[in-house]
Design an enzyme around this catalytic site. Structure first.
Site, PDB file in Angstrom:
ATOM      1  N   ASP A  66      -0.021  -5.718  -7.824  1.00 27.71           N
ATOM      2  CA  ASP A  66       0.869  -5.047  -7.308  1.00 27.71           C
ATOM      3  C   ASP A  66       1.279  -5.289  -5.957  1.00 27.71           C
ATOM      4  OD1 ASP A  66      -0.510  -2.991  -5.424  1.00 27.71           O
ATOM      5  OD2 ASP A  66      -1.630  -3.230  -7.311  1.00 27.71           O
ATOM      6  N   ASP A 155       1.873   6.984  -7.452  1.00 25.84           N
ATOM      7  CA  ASP A 155       0.791   6.746  -6.758  1.00 25.84           C
ATOM      8  C   ASP A 155       0.326   7.979  -5.798  1.00 25.84           C
ATOM      9  OD1 ASP A 155      -0.735   6.036  -4.840  1.00 25.84           O
ATOM     10  OD2 ASP A 155       0.385   4.312  -4.187  1.00 25.84           O
ATOM     11  N   GLU A 157      -2.373   9.737  -3.595  1.00 25.00           N
ATOM     12  CA  GLU A 157      -3.763   9.379  -3.024  1.00 25.00           C
ATOM     13  C   GLU A 157      -3.734  10.303  -1.743  1.00 25.00           C
ATOM     14  OE1 GLU A 157      -3.663   5.137  -0.765  1.00 25.00           O
ATOM     15  OE2 GLU A 157      -2.338   4.868  -2.717  1.00 25.00           O
TER      16      GLU A 157
END
Length: 263
Positions: A66, A155, A157
């Site tokens: 990625d 994503d 986090e």
């Protein structure tokens, strides 16, 4: 022209240049503050893998990578030659950031033969989940049934200012669900969720179950994926290293990866 007038003109020009430099610098600083690399906070919190770490042997798996703007223009042919078969590319963050290298990275990976997808860095502290899903889809995060495009990834986090973006577990689960539902409504696909088990436990309180709809992309920099986030029985992707670039593994063979891309 008299000397005083000449000096006034020179001084004015200097002030104009200084002002423009301040504007450019401020814009650059703002862009940097809104651009976070996948897994950066996870590595800071959970630690990084030793250099050269390889995942434990798996009978059938597919290697990939990625990337984000931090990698700039990527030499995709070299990664294809190294055996990488898929890639995820950062497209957006919040509702104000777009990856300036997205076109080269997203199209370039496709052109060498990779199956590729886009990811969005979620910012629950700046706007709602549905609004961010809309922004993501509008700026590269869509999906097409061409067998070469993976569903988009959220994503999620640790936040830059607050681990859980100032949200309670119930609020965080609601934000993720709003993003997921809106992305599905716009594309017919459920987004992949990228996260770490430690963050998921801390910020969702192990409440809310996405295991029946959303493929899991777990981040753990070790020789095994370890314990998975709440109620997921298996992972679809695993990010196991960040050296020399983010290294990922799809959990089955290439035929199953094509199925995921096809829908």
């Amino acid at each position: 022209m008299t000397a005083p007038r000449r000096w006034r003109r020179l001084l004015g020009a200097a002030v104009a240049v200084s002002t423009s430099l301040l504007v450019v610098t401020a814009t650059g600083a703002q862009a940097a503050s809104d651009n976070h690399e996948m897994g950066a906070s996870i590595r800071a919190h959970d630690g990084v893998a030793p250099a050269g770490l390889l995942p434990a042997s798996v009978d059938a798996s597919v290697p990939g990578i990625d990337v984000s703007s931090y990698q700039g223009n990527v030499n995709w042919a070299s990664y294809w030659s190294a055996g990488k078969k898929f890639a995820y590319v950062k497209a957006t963050e919040g509702t104000s950031y777009q990856n300036a290298y997205f076109s080269q990275q997203y199209t370039g990976s496709y052109n060498v033969g990779m199956i590729r997808g886009a990811y969005h860095y979620g910012r629950p502290d700046t706007s709602g989940g549905a609004a961010q899903a809309d922004y993501f889809v509008a700026h590269g995060g869509g999906w097409s049934k061409d067998g070469k495009t993976l569903p988009g990834t959220l994503d999620i986090e640790w936040g830059p200012n607050n681990a859980c973006y100032g949200k309670t577990p119930a609020q965080m689960v609601a934000w993720i669900k709003a993003f997921s539902d809106e992305y599905h409504a716009k594309t017919t696909r459920w987004p992949v969720i990228y996260t770490a088990t430690s963050w998921w436990s801390q910020c969702t309180g192990n409440t809310g179950d996405f295991s029946s709809t959303n493929p899991l992309w777990v981040a753990r920099y070790a020789s095994s994926a370890g314990t998975l986030p709440y109620n997921w029985g298996f992972y679809t992707f695993w990010q196991y290293s960040s050296s020399p670039i983010d290294q990922d593994q799809f959990s089955a063979d290439i035929s199953r990866l094509k199925v995921l891309a096809t829908g």
